[in-house]
Design a protein around this motif. Structure first.
Motif, PDB file in Angstrom:
ATOM      1  N   UNK A   9       0.803  -1.228   0.000  1.00  0.00           N
ATOM      2  CA  UNK A   9       0.000   0.000   0.000  1.00  0.00           C
ATOM      3  C   UNK A   9       0.835   1.276   0.000  1.00  0.00           C
ATOM      4  N   UNK A  10       1.999   1.210  -0.610  1.00  0.00           N
ATOM      5  CA  UNK A  10       2.822   2.395  -0.891  1.00  0.00           C
ATOM      6  C   UNK A  10       2.963   2.428  -2.402  1.00  0.00           C
ATOM      7  N   UNK A  59       8.743   1.314 -11.841  1.00  0.00           N
ATOM      8  CA  UNK A  59       8.741   0.283 -10.803  1.00  0.00           C
ATOM      9  C   UNK A  59       8.183   0.900  -9.522  1.00  0.00           C
ATOM     10  N   UNK A  60       7.270   0.192  -8.898  1.00  0.00           N
ATOM     11  CA  UNK A  60       6.655   0.688  -7.670  1.00  0.00           C
ATOM     12  C   UNK A  60       7.679   0.733  -6.538  1.00  0.00           C
ATOM     13  N   UNK A  61       7.738   1.851  -5.838  1.00  0.00           N
ATOM     14  CA  UNK A  61       8.693   1.996  -4.737  1.00  0.00           C
ATOM     15  C   UNK A  61       8.266   1.191  -3.509  1.00  0.00           C
ATOM     16  N   UNK A  62       7.018   0.743  -3.462  1.00  0.00           N
ATOM     17  CA  UNK A  62       6.531  -0.045  -2.343  1.00  0.00           C
ATOM     18  C   UNK A  62       6.745  -1.536  -2.530  1.00  0.00           C
ATOM     19  N   UNK A  63       6.242  -2.084  -3.649  1.00  0.00           N
ATOM     20  CA  UNK A  63       6.289  -3.541  -3.839  1.00  0.00           C
ATOM     21  C   UNK A  63       7.328  -3.992  -4.861  1.00  0.00           C
ATOM     22  N   UNK A  64       7.944  -3.062  -5.553  1.00  0.00           N
ATOM     23  CA  UNK A  64       9.009  -3.344  -6.526  1.00  0.00           C
ATOM     24  C   UNK A  64       8.527  -4.091  -7.764  1.00  0.00           C
ATOM     25  N   UNK A  65       7.225  -4.039  -8.045  1.00  0.00           N
ATOM     26  CA  UNK A  65       6.725  -4.595  -9.306  1.00  0.00           C
ATOM     27  C   UNK A  65       6.678  -3.491 -10.344  1.00  0.00           C
ATOM     28  N   UNK A  66       6.783  -3.887 -11.610  1.00  0.00           N
ATOM     29  CA  UNK A  66       6.651  -2.909 -12.684  1.00  0.00           C
ATOM     30  C   UNK A  66       5.169  -2.564 -12.840  1.00  0.00           C
ATOM     31  N   UNK A  67       4.912  -1.461 -13.494  1.00  0.00           N
ATOM     32  CA  UNK A  67       3.529  -1.070 -13.755  1.00  0.00           C
ATOM     33  C   UNK A  67       2.777  -2.166 -14.490  1.00  0.00           C
ATOM     34  N   UNK A  68       3.433  -2.791 -15.456  1.00  0.00           N
ATOM     35  CA  UNK A  68       2.825  -3.870 -16.223  1.00  0.00           C
ATOM     36  C   UNK A  68       2.526  -5.082 -15.323  1.00  0.00           C
ATOM     37  N   UNK A  69       3.451  -5.424 -14.448  1.00  0.00           N
ATOM     38  CA  UNK A  69       3.238  -6.563 -13.544  1.00  0.00           C
ATOM     39  C   UNK A  69       2.075  -6.301 -12.600  1.00  0.00           C
ATOM     40  N   UNK A 101      14.395  -5.390  -5.231  1.00  0.00           N
ATOM     41  CA  UNK A 101      14.471  -4.893  -3.859  1.00  0.00           C
ATOM     42  C   UNK A 101      15.922  -4.904  -3.369  1.00  0.00           C
ATOM     43  N   UNK A 102      16.653  -5.978  -3.663  1.00  0.00           N
ATOM     44  CA  UNK A 102      18.066  -6.043  -3.279  1.00  0.00           C
ATOM     45  C   UNK A 102      18.858  -4.925  -3.943  1.00  0.00           C
TER      46      UNK A 102
END
Length: 62
Positions: free
Chosen positions: A13-14, A22-32, A55-56
């Protein structure tokens, strides 16, 4: 497959995409993120492997 059997989303939820989409919360790409609900468990596990690597890298490069 029941809801309990599905691989859960890494969402924390960030929700904010960085300059690399890439989402700064969950580290998934917008497409993912967009495709997550249509993915099977194998695809989701592959995304989670990518998430772990991103994330690493973000921890190393700040």
């Amino acid at each position: 497959m029941s809801v309990a059997d599905k691989v859960r989303s890494p969402c924390v939820s960030i929700c904010a995409l960085d300059e690399n989409d890439v989402c700064v919360g969950c580290h998934r790409s917008g497409d993912e993120i967009t495709r997550w609900t249509r993915m099977d468990n194998e695809e989701r596990r592959e995304v989670l492997r990518k998430v772990s690597e991103r994330e690493k890298r973000s921890l190393i490069h700040g």
